[in-house]
Structures are given as C-alpha cells and as structure tokens.
Design a protein around this motif. Structure first.
Motif, PDB file in Angstrom:
ATOM      1  N   THR A  28      15.903  17.847  50.230  1.00 15.83           N
ATOM      2  CA  THR A  28      17.029  17.423  49.410  1.00 15.83           C
ATOM      3  C   THR A  28      17.775  18.670  48.940  1.00 15.83           C
ATOM      4  O   THR A  28      17.614  19.753  49.495  1.00 15.83           O
ATOM      5  N   SER A  29      18.566  18.540  47.897  1.00 19.21           N
ATOM      6  CA  SER A  29      19.248  19.690  47.303  1.00 19.21           C
ATOM      7  C   SER A  29      18.434  20.313  46.171  1.00 19.21           C
ATOM      8  O   SER A  29      18.888  21.277  45.547  1.00 19.21           O
ATOM      9  N   THR A  30      17.245  19.792  45.920  1.00 18.71           N
ATOM     10  CA  THR A  30      16.403  20.257  44.816  1.00 18.71           C
ATOM     11  C   THR A  30      15.423  21.325  45.281  1.00 18.71           C
ATOM     12  O   THR A  30      14.804  21.190  46.338  1.00 18.71           O
ATOM     13  N   LEU A  31      15.291  22.385  44.489  1.00 20.27           N
ATOM     14  CA  LEU A  31      14.249  23.388  44.684  1.00 20.27           C
ATOM     15  C   LEU A  31      13.266  23.300  43.524  1.00 20.27           C
ATOM     16  O   LEU A  31      13.674  23.220  42.360  1.00 20.27           O
ATOM     17  N   TYR A  32      11.975  23.335  43.857  1.00 19.31           N
ATOM     18  CA  TYR A  32      10.914  23.182  42.863  1.00 19.31           C
ATOM     19  C   TYR A  32      10.255  24.538  42.615  1.00 19.31           C
ATOM     20  O   TYR A  32       9.982  25.287  43.545  1.00 19.31           O
ATOM     21  N   LYS A  33       9.977  24.821  41.347  1.00 16.96           N
ATOM     22  CA  LYS A  33       9.375  26.094  40.947  1.00 16.96           C
ATOM     23  C   LYS A  33       7.895  25.873  40.636  1.00 16.96           C
ATOM     24  O   LYS A  33       7.544  24.992  39.855  1.00 16.96           O
ATOM     25  N   HIS A  34       7.023  26.720  41.239  1.00 20.01           N
ATOM     26  CA  HIS A  34       5.575  26.562  41.090  1.00 20.01           C
ATOM     27  C   HIS A  34       4.908  27.858  40.653  1.00 20.01           C
ATOM     28  O   HIS A  34       5.382  28.960  40.971  1.00 20.01           O
TER      29      HIS A  34
ATOM     30  N   SER B 204      22.495  19.591  50.436  1.00 17.33           N
ATOM     31  CA  SER B 204      21.432  18.722  50.924  1.00 17.33           C
ATOM     32  C   SER B 204      20.704  19.318  52.122  1.00 17.33           C
ATOM     33  O   SER B 204      21.156  20.276  52.742  1.00 17.33           O
ATOM     34  N   LYS B 205      19.566  18.726  52.429  1.00 16.16           N
ATOM     35  CA  LYS B 205      18.740  19.069  53.597  1.00 16.16           C
ATOM     36  C   LYS B 205      18.264  20.516  53.595  1.00 16.16           C
ATOM     37  O   LYS B 205      18.147  21.148  54.651  1.00 16.16           O
ATOM     38  N   LEU B 206      17.950  21.060  52.415  1.00 13.10           N
ATOM     39  CA  LEU B 206      17.389  22.409  52.345  1.00 13.10           C
ATOM     40  C   LEU B 206      16.009  22.400  52.984  1.00 13.10           C
ATOM     41  O   LEU B 206      15.176  21.550  52.687  1.00 13.10           O
TER      42      LEU B 206
ATOM     43  N   ASN C  80      17.452  27.572  55.545  1.00 15.91           N
ATOM     44  CA  ASN C  80      17.935  26.759  56.660  1.00 15.91           C
ATOM     45  C   ASN C  80      18.277  25.366  56.133  1.00 15.91           C
ATOM     46  O   ASN C  80      17.744  24.932  55.110  1.00 15.91           O
ATOM     47  N   ARG C  81      19.149  24.686  56.850  1.00 13.55           N
ATOM     48  CA  ARG C  81      19.415  23.272  56.586  1.00 13.55           C
ATOM     49  C   ARG C  81      19.045  22.483  57.831  1.00 13.55           C
ATOM     50  O   ARG C  81      19.301  22.921  58.954  1.00 13.55           O
ATOM     51  N   LEU C  82      18.443  21.324  57.628  1.00 14.21           N
ATOM     52  CA  LEU C  82      18.026  20.506  58.757  1.00 14.21           C
ATOM     53  C   LEU C  82      19.227  20.115  59.609  1.00 14.21           C
ATOM     54  O   LEU C  82      20.223  19.601  59.111  1.00 14.21           O
TER      55      LEU C  82
ATOM     56  N   LEU D 273      17.357  24.874  63.848  1.00 12.66           N
ATOM     57  CA  LEU D 273      17.076  26.210  63.327  1.00 12.66           C
ATOM     58  C   LEU D 273      16.050  26.096  62.210  1.00 12.66           C
ATOM     59  O   LEU D 273      16.222  25.314  61.278  1.00 12.66           O
ATOM     60  N   ASN D 274      14.964  26.857  62.289  1.00 15.85           N
ATOM     61  CA  ASN D 274      13.899  26.703  61.301  1.00 15.85           C
ATOM     62  C   ASN D 274      12.977  27.921  61.358  1.00 15.85           C
ATOM     63  O   ASN D 274      12.102  28.004  62.202  1.00 15.85           O
ATOM     64  N   GLY D 275      13.170  28.858  60.442  1.00 17.82           N
ATOM     65  CA  GLY D 275      12.326  30.045  60.401  1.00 17.82           C
ATOM     66  C   GLY D 275      13.128  31.270  60.020  1.00 17.82           C
ATOM     67  O   GLY D 275      14.023  31.672  60.767  1.00 17.82           O
ATOM     68  N   ILE D 276      12.827  31.828  58.855  1.00 15.21           N
ATOM     69  CA  ILE D 276      13.490  33.044  58.387  1.00 15.21           C
ATOM     70  C   ILE D 276      12.424  33.977  57.826  1.00 15.21           C
ATOM     71  O   ILE D 276      11.645  33.581  56.963  1.00 15.21           O
ATOM     72  N   ALA D 277      12.401  35.207  58.300  1.00 14.27           N
ATOM     73  CA  ALA D 277      11.472  36.211  57.781  1.00 14.27           C
ATOM     74  C   ALA D 277      12.255  37.481  57.473  1.00 14.27           C
ATOM     75  O   ALA D 277      12.882  38.059  58.371  1.00 14.27           O
ATOM     76  N   HIS D 278      12.212  37.920  56.236  1.00 13.43           N
ATOM     77  CA  HIS D 278      12.946  39.115  55.828  1.00 13.43           C
ATOM     78  C   HIS D 278      12.213  40.363  56.310  1.00 13.43           C
ATOM     79  O   HIS D 278      10.998  40.493  56.132  1.00 13.43           O
ATOM     80  N   ILE D 279      12.951  41.287  56.921  1.00 19.17           N
ATOM     81  CA  ILE D 279      12.376  42.547  57.383  1.00 19.17           C
ATOM     82  C   ILE D 279      12.601  43.632  56.332  1.00 19.17           C
ATOM     83  O   ILE D 279      11.676  44.103  55.691  1.00 19.17           O
ATOM     84  N   GLU D 280      13.843  44.004  56.139  1.00 22.27           N
ATOM     85  CA  GLU D 280      14.242  44.948  55.101  1.00 22.27           C
ATOM     86  C   GLU D 280      15.755  44.921  54.996  1.00 22.27           C
ATOM     87  O   GLU D 280      16.450  44.536  55.954  1.00 22.27           O
TER      88      GLU D 280
END
Length: 256
Positions: A145-151, A172-174, A187-189, A229-236
């Motif tokens: 959804t458009s909601t992000l949950y903090k844990h 939406s679709k985060l 990414n968005r679905l 598209l599905n997968g993001i990894a930060h390098i630097e």
C-alpha cells in the motif's frame, strides 16, 4: 545584430548536441551482470562488509536466501525457506538479518553470518519490502500500500506508521525498500520506476524511470519473460545494484 545571430546559432547547435534520450540524466548504467538461472527476486542487500550480495527469492516451495556471485551469475550457499513460506524483502540490522514472508504475515530473524533462523515473529499485515534506517535506528516495512510501518530492530515491535504521498496522490504499491543517503528508495509493483522517499515530509521527492534502460538492454523475448522490477541494494554514494523478478541481469546503476 551579428552577435545576436551568432548566439542564436550557438544555442541551436547546443540543443542538437543534447542526448536523444533523457534517461541517462537520471539513471546511469554502470555495468550489468548476467543471472545464469532466472531468480524470482524478492530482496537484494549488500552484507555489512559490502563484499557479499545477498539475494532472497519468493514462491511457495521455492523460496531461498543465498549469496549471489556476480562473476558466475549463480546463487550460492542458498538456504530454503519452509515449503509453505513465500519469501519477500530482506535487510541487515547490527545484530540480525531480517527476511519477510508474504501472506504468512511472519518475519524471520536470522543470524547475520550463518543465516540460521533464530526467531519467527508475527506481523499485522502482509510483508513486502524492508530496510534498516541507521539514523533513527528503526526498521521500515512496506505491505503493498502507501503505508510504511516502523519497527524495533531487535524485537520487531511495531512503533508507528506513515502514509507516503506522491504529489496529491497516495504512493500506492510500495514494494522492495532500501535506505540510502537519508532517504528510502522504493520499487513499486508493476512499475519500472524507483521512488525516492523523504520521511520528514512523508512524500516522494524523486522518481527514477528505469524503463528506457531496460528497453536498451533486453530483447523482446526477455522483456516478455520478466516480471516486475524488484530489488535494490545500495553500494555507496548514489550507486546501487537493481534487478527484478526473473530478470536476466543484475544492474549496477547510478541514480542521480
């Protein structure tokens, strides 16, 4: 008058020298690495040393977690999830590797070195994407959804939630998430784009269109066979690895 005509001619020539496509201004392709056997990628993350690229896959009975070898194009040292689990996003915290499951509504707490499952914790919605925010020392999670949950990064206790806006509309679709440079990249679905999210304003501040790069690197058969598209990894800095479900490549890109 002569000076004005010369200036006009210069501006016309300069405009003709601009690139024919605009995607390079936002997404620079630095390299691409073939994936030997198509993977239903759900999560992508560099380990804390920055040396190992960790990849999680989905599908019931086929979900795995392992180390992706950029040279061989293979997923190595892969561990299977329980057969009834559909693997989703992954992230490292200082003391654990967390892996979401989809409709099972569980998150797996793993040993960050051996990947041994240490605990299974129930969550209140589906699990999609996940990332660790080292500034606030919290985990952020998406559920499509458009909601992000903090844990909480130790117990996964729910600490709060925010709704992300993209202009006047909900973002939406985060899906898959990555924390980098003080922002969340998402990414968005079924969208060939990456959103850059500012949590202070709870809004999208940049959109990166990846589709032109895909059109230039994939043939028609490959485009027809890939999923989202599905997968993001930060390098630097502003460099990332990105990929997707059943993609034939992992891309190294610069997001300007």
């Amino acid at each position: 008058m002569k000076r004005k005509k010369s200036l006009l001619a210069f501006l016309m020539i300069a405009s003709l020298c601009q690139p024919a496509t605009t995607w390079a201004a936002e997404v620079d392709l630095l390299d691409k690495y073939p994936v030997k056997t198509p993977l239903f990628t759900q999560g992508l993350e560099l380990d804390p040393t920055g040396k190992e690229l960790i990849l999680g896959t989905g599908l019931e009975g086929k979900s795995q977690l392992g180390k992706f070898n950029l040279q061989s194009g293979e997923l190595e040292d892969a561990q299977n999830l329980p057969n009834n689990y559909f693997g989703e996003g992954i992230t490292f915290t200082p003391n654990a590797l967390w892996q979401l499951t989809w409709k099972e509504k569980k998150v797996l707490k793993r040993d960050p070195k051996t990947f041994e499952i240490l605990d299974e914790i129930d969550i209140n919605t589906e699990g999609w994407g996940i990332c660790y925010d080292p500034d606030e020392k919290v985990i952020w999670r998406s559920d499509g959804t458009s909601t992000l949950y903090k844990h909480d990064p130790e117990t996964f206790e729910l600490l709060g939630q925010v709704k992300i806006m993209n202009g006047k509309l909900a973002a939406s679709k985060l899906n898959e998430l990555e924390w980098a440079n003080g922002h969340i990249y998402a990414n968005r679905l079924y969208r060939d784009e990456i959103l850059k999210i500012d949590l202070a304003s709870e809004s999208v501040v940049e959109t990166y269109d990846v589709r032109p790069m895909l059109d230039q690197t994939l043939n028609e058969e490959e485009i027809a066979s890939v999923d989202t598209l599905n997968g993001i990894a930060h390098i630097e800095g502003d460099e990332f690895y990105i990929t997707g479900k059943l993609y034939p490549y992992i891309y190294k890109v610069r997001l300007k």
